[in-house]
Scaffold this motif. Structure first.
Motif: not given
Length: 180
Positions: A22-34, A36-42, A103-106
């Protein structure tokens, strides 16, 4: 047959492994969201800049004696090129101010959202059995206890794992993967 004391420890190991998954899934989810946010921001920055640069291009371009369809086609082509160049530019600029701060704030917001779930799982990061930290071999212990009927206790499984030759090359590969 596995004793009751060993069965309690095995149940704790299974709980630990589920929690770590579960912890690994949460970390992967966090990394994925970061990501995606960078791509969308660009993409958003490039989409905002593109019309202004296209209009600026049209101001300086002289279209005397051009047919209207030719002008439209050229403007669409120029807009696409400007958008692609803007994407490449903003991909480089995301490492610098002010995009870096966005990006840091997100990232802080995401970290704050998931901090409780990650903190709960911190309890299971280390797992001790007879004053020995065995968290790195728990999956092997569970596998060998299930797959090998000759191993009847956790101590037998640990002794069997310890008796296996350790490949220095495998260790170096795992270490390099971890560092990546």
């Amino acid at each position: 047959m596995i004793s009751e004391a060993d069965q309690v420890v095995i149940d704790e190991m299974i709980t630990r492994e589920r929690t770590m998954k579960k912890r690994q899934k949460i970390i992967e989810d966090m990394t994925h969201k970061r990501r995606v946010f960078k791509r969308r921001l660009v993409i958003a920055c490039a989409a905002v800049v593109t019309p202004f640069l296209t209009i600026l291009y049209n101001v300086f371009m002289q279209y005397e004696h051009w047919p209207m369809m030719g002008i439209v086609k050229i403007n669409i082509l120029v807009a696409i090129l400007i958008f692609l160049l803007s994407l490449a530019l903003f991909q480089k600029l995301i490492k610098y101010r002010p995009l870096k701060y966005i990006v840091q704030r997100y990232r802080r917001r995401i970290d704050k959202r998931y901090t409780e779930a990650l903190s709960v799982s911190n309890r299971w990061l280390r797992f001790y059995y007879h004053q020995r930290e065995i968290s790195h071999i728990i999956p092997q212990i569970l596998y060998y206890l299930e797959a090998n009927p000759a191993l009847e206790t956790i101590d037998d499984a640990i002794a069997y794992i310890d008796s296996q030759p350790v490949s220095l090359e495998l260790y170096q590969n795992n270490l390099s993967e971890f560092r990546k």
